[in-house]
Design a protein around this motif. Structure first.
Motif, PDB file in Angstrom:
ATOM      1  N   VAL A 234       0.886  -1.141   0.008  1.00  0.00           N
ATOM      2  CA  VAL A 234       0.175   0.087  -0.042  1.00  0.00           C
ATOM      3  C   VAL A 234       0.914   1.142  -0.043  1.00  0.00           C
ATOM      4  O   VAL A 234       2.021   1.385   0.604  1.00  0.00           O
ATOM      5  N   PHE A 235       0.747   2.053  -0.938  1.00  0.00           N
ATOM      6  CA  PHE A 235       1.565   3.417  -1.091  1.00  0.00           C
ATOM      7  C   PHE A 235       1.297   4.255  -0.109  1.00  0.00           C
ATOM      8  O   PHE A 235      -0.012   4.598   0.155  1.00  0.00           O
ATOM      9  N   GLN A 236       2.052   4.743   0.605  1.00  0.00           N
ATOM     10  CA  GLN A 236       1.833   5.840   1.695  1.00  0.00           C
ATOM     11  C   GLN A 236       2.613   6.903   1.579  1.00  0.00           C
ATOM     12  O   GLN A 236       3.920   6.805   1.607  1.00  0.00           O
ATOM     13  N   PRO A 237       2.210   7.886   0.994  1.00  0.00           N
ATOM     14  CA  PRO A 237       2.774   9.139   0.841  1.00  0.00           C
ATOM     15  C   PRO A 237       3.665   9.750   2.018  1.00  0.00           C
ATOM     16  O   PRO A 237       3.024   9.761   2.983  1.00  0.00           O
ATOM     17  N   GLY A 238       4.765  10.151   1.904  1.00  0.00           N
ATOM     18  CA  GLY A 238       5.659  10.753   2.853  1.00  0.00           C
ATOM     19  C   GLY A 238       4.807  11.998   3.688  1.00  0.00           C
ATOM     20  O   GLY A 238       5.320  11.970   4.926  1.00  0.00           O
ATOM     21  N   ARG A 239       4.182  12.623   3.208  1.00  0.00           N
ATOM     22  CA  ARG A 239       3.394  13.713   3.739  1.00  0.00           C
ATOM     23  C   ARG A 239       2.086  13.292   4.023  1.00  0.00           C
ATOM     24  O   ARG A 239       1.270  14.098   4.374  1.00  0.00           O
ATOM     25  N   GLY A 240       1.392  12.205   4.149  1.00  0.00           N
ATOM     26  CA  GLY A 240       0.115  11.363   4.749  1.00  0.00           C
ATOM     27  C   GLY A 240      -0.621  11.389   3.571  1.00  0.00           C
ATOM     28  O   GLY A 240      -0.167  11.910   2.300  1.00  0.00           O
ATOM     29  N   ALA A 241      -1.702  10.733   3.756  1.00  0.00           N
ATOM     30  CA  ALA A 241      -2.663  10.316   2.663  1.00  0.00           C
ATOM     31  C   ALA A 241      -3.335  11.653   2.011  1.00  0.00           C
ATOM     32  O   ALA A 241      -3.484  12.675   2.829  1.00  0.00           O
ATOM     33  N   GLY A 242      -3.281  11.558   0.820  1.00  0.00           N
ATOM     34  CA  GLY A 242      -4.159  12.921   0.145  1.00  0.00           C
ATOM     35  C   GLY A 242      -5.621  12.564   0.267  1.00  0.00           C
ATOM     36  O   GLY A 242      -6.228  11.658   1.099  1.00  0.00           O
ATOM     37  N   SER A 243      -6.419  13.316  -0.372  1.00  0.00           N
ATOM     38  CA  SER A 243      -7.755  13.385  -0.310  1.00  0.00           C
ATOM     39  C   SER A 243      -8.545  13.492  -1.507  1.00  0.00           C
ATOM     40  O   SER A 243      -8.187  14.126  -2.362  1.00  0.00           O
ATOM     41  N   VAL A 244      -9.740  12.625  -1.554  1.00  0.00           N
ATOM     42  CA  VAL A 244     -10.518  12.662  -2.821  1.00  0.00           C
ATOM     43  C   VAL A 244     -12.084  13.507  -2.186  1.00  0.00           C
ATOM     44  O   VAL A 244     -12.815  13.585  -3.098  1.00  0.00           O
ATOM     45  N   ALA A 245     -11.855  13.948  -0.921  1.00  0.00           N
ATOM     46  CA  ALA A 245     -13.099  14.307  -0.563  1.00  0.00           C
ATOM     47  C   ALA A 245     -13.694  15.714  -1.244  1.00  0.00           C
ATOM     48  O   ALA A 245     -14.807  15.685  -1.545  1.00  0.00           O
ATOM     49  N   GLY A 246     -12.683  16.441  -1.693  1.00  0.00           N
ATOM     50  CA  GLY A 246     -13.080  17.752  -2.791  1.00  0.00           C
ATOM     51  C   GLY A 246     -13.305  17.487  -3.985  1.00  0.00           C
ATOM     52  O   GLY A 246     -13.550  18.558  -4.887  1.00  0.00           O
ATOM     53  N   LEU A 247     -13.317  16.124  -4.395  1.00  0.00           N
ATOM     54  CA  LEU A 247     -13.327  15.948  -5.953  1.00  0.00           C
ATOM     55  C   LEU A 247     -14.596  16.515  -6.576  1.00  0.00           C
ATOM     56  O   LEU A 247     -15.702  16.123  -5.895  1.00  0.00           O
ATOM     57  N   PRO A 248     -14.578  17.248  -7.588  1.00  0.00           N
ATOM     58  CA  PRO A 248     -15.816  17.920  -7.714  1.00  0.00           C
ATOM     59  C   PRO A 248     -16.783  16.949  -8.807  1.00  0.00           C
ATOM     60  O   PRO A 248     -16.316  16.121  -9.321  1.00  0.00           O
ATOM     61  N   VAL A 249     -18.039  17.053  -8.282  1.00  0.00           N
ATOM     62  CA  VAL A 249     -18.968  15.875  -9.029  1.00  0.00           C
ATOM     63  C   VAL A 249     -20.121  16.688  -9.220  1.00  0.00           C
ATOM     64  O   VAL A 249     -20.650  17.815  -8.871  1.00  0.00           O
ATOM     65  N   ALA A 250     -20.955  16.163 -10.206  1.00  0.00           N
ATOM     66  CA  ALA A 250     -22.480  16.688 -10.483  1.00  0.00           C
ATOM     67  C   ALA A 250     -23.476  15.889  -9.853  1.00  0.00           C
ATOM     68  O   ALA A 250     -23.600  14.731  -9.987  1.00  0.00           O
ATOM     69  N   PRO A 251     -23.673  16.589  -8.709  1.00  0.00           N
ATOM     70  CA  PRO A 251     -24.754  15.795  -7.713  1.00  0.00           C
ATOM     71  C   PRO A 251     -26.141  15.494  -8.175  1.00  0.00           C
ATOM     72  O   PRO A 251     -26.464  14.283  -7.594  1.00  0.00           O
ATOM     73  N   GLY A 252     -26.662  15.886  -9.146  1.00  0.00           N
ATOM     74  CA  GLY A 252     -27.974  15.753  -9.611  1.00  0.00           C
ATOM     75  C   GLY A 252     -28.904  16.255  -8.363  1.00  0.00           C
ATOM     76  O   GLY A 252     -28.825  17.091  -7.873  1.00  0.00           O
ATOM     77  N   PRO A 253     -29.890  15.250  -8.246  1.00  0.00           N
ATOM     78  CA  PRO A 253     -30.844  15.583  -7.034  1.00  0.00           C
ATOM     79  C   PRO A 253     -30.340  15.528  -5.663  1.00  0.00           C
ATOM     80  O   PRO A 253     -30.867  15.919  -4.574  1.00  0.00           O
TER      81      PRO A 253
END
Length: 377
Positions: A234-253
């Protein structure tokens, strides 16, 4: 002798003892010639490692499993010794915290779930102390086994070297979780970001030898996250895990905005808000379909960027649709621009994946240096 907090290497070690132990763990009951073939080691090296691992109480010779109908000298199978040792684990989730004891193969011996809300309002230091005490009490019930290592997994920021963690949802900041857990249990401790730890369970606790493939692991429940498995680690970046929380999506309803951050439209609160706005139930098909499409689109984006050999998904958000993963797969297929098709695979651990995460963190230390860990204990 190992002590305190030790950064987890989320992979199987490459030393001969590690390779032999892994071959027994994955292929057991296994004869010596099978282990030799599966590890690529010489027969003499395999025999030396088997002797050392057996003396350490990690594997057993099982003459009771010999095939009596065979021709020639019987080959005595070897298996993991699942009775002498155990590991302890803690997964702190946004809604549920799991405390677990497992054997050397990762099999759960006992687990206890706590509603995270029970301590989320408490002083952070007090909350961590209570959790560590409860895990120590649970481990004490297994006095017939020696606890070799402890693992912790949680969302937020994790300093693997020190075990200091931040958990924004719970209001934890710079808490020495690793050291507190070490003080409570008296054994070495490793702490990892929870999605990376869940990915490690796929590598370390499954019944397969280490693969050279690259795997994208994607988790979605109340929070979202991803991890990469590269050639069995498992790749562990030296400065900690990145995040996909802010990945922009089209949420619809799921939201009134045309574009929204992924994490803001996936969890229970977002579904309830959307249901109230639309005048439908939380389990309405229009919301389930929208979430499946959002997840399929998000996983497709990462697939196109990273081009992994396979994709594993985990978390209730993926499992909640009445038709299972089919709608997510359909959205993924439609959104991905990579030419070759790829089938999304669910985690092999289902709803138990958070429980397996800290166990994988703890066992990664054992699998990286089995003889050293037992000697230190």
């Amino acid at each position: 002798m190992p002590s305190g907090v030790v950064a987890a290497k989320l992979r199987v070690g490459t030393a001969p003892a590690c390779l032999v132990l892994n071959a027994v763990r994955v292929g057991g009951p296994a004869a010596r010639d099978t282990i030799t073939a599966n590890t690529g080691l010489s027969a003499a090296t395999v025999n030396r490692q088997i002797t050392a691992l057996a003396d350490a109480g990690l594997i057993d010779e099982r003459p009771d499993l010999v095939d009596g109908g065979g021709v020639g000298r019987p080959k005595i199978p070897l298996t993991l010794d699942r009775d002498q040792y155990c590991v302890a684990g803690m997964h702190v989730g946004a809604r549920r915290t799991a405390l677990v004891i497992a054997d050397l193969g990762g099999r759960t011996l006992y687990s206890h779930a706590i509603r995270t809300q029970e301590f989320s309002g408490a002083d952070p230091d007090e909350a961590v102390a209570r959790l560590c005490e409860q895990l120590a009490e649970l481990a004490a019930r297994f006095s017939g086994r020696r606890v070799l290592w402890a693992g912790a997994a949680l969302g937020g920021a994790v300093d693997a070297d020190t075990g200091v963690v931040d958990h924004p949802i719970l209001g934890w900041k710079q808490l020495p979780l690793g050291q507190r857990l070490h003080d409570a249990l008296g054994v070495p401790v490793s702490v990892a970001e929870h999605v990376q730890a869940m990915a490690a369970a796929e590598v370390l606790l499954g019944g397969q030898m280490v693969s050279d493939d690259t795997v994208l692991f994607f988790y979605a429940r109340e929070t979202v996250g991803m991890a990469l498995i590269i050639a069995g680690e498992v790749f562990q970046p030296g400065r900690g895990a990145g995040s996909v929380a802010g990945l922009p999506v089209a949420p619809g309803p799921l939201d009134v905005a045309p574009i929204a951050p992924l994490q803001s439209v996936i969890g229970t609160a977002a579904l309830k808000a959307a249901a109230a706005r639309l005048g439908v139930g939380d389990d309405a098909g229009v919301l389930a379909d929208a979430r499946a499409r959002v997840l399929g689109d998000a996983v497709a984006v990462l697939r196109d960027v990273l081009d992994p050999d396979s994709v594993i998904v985990a978390g209730d958000a993926f499992a909640a649709h009445p038709q299972g993963l089919a709608p997510v797969q359909a959205a993924f297929d439609a959104a991905s621009t990579t030419a070759w098709p790829l089938e999304i695979t669910p985690t092999r651990y289902g709803v138990r994946v958070p429980e397996t995460a800290p166990v994988a963190v703890a066992l990664s230390a054992v699998y990286a240096d089995p003889l050293g860990v037992v000697a230190g204990a």
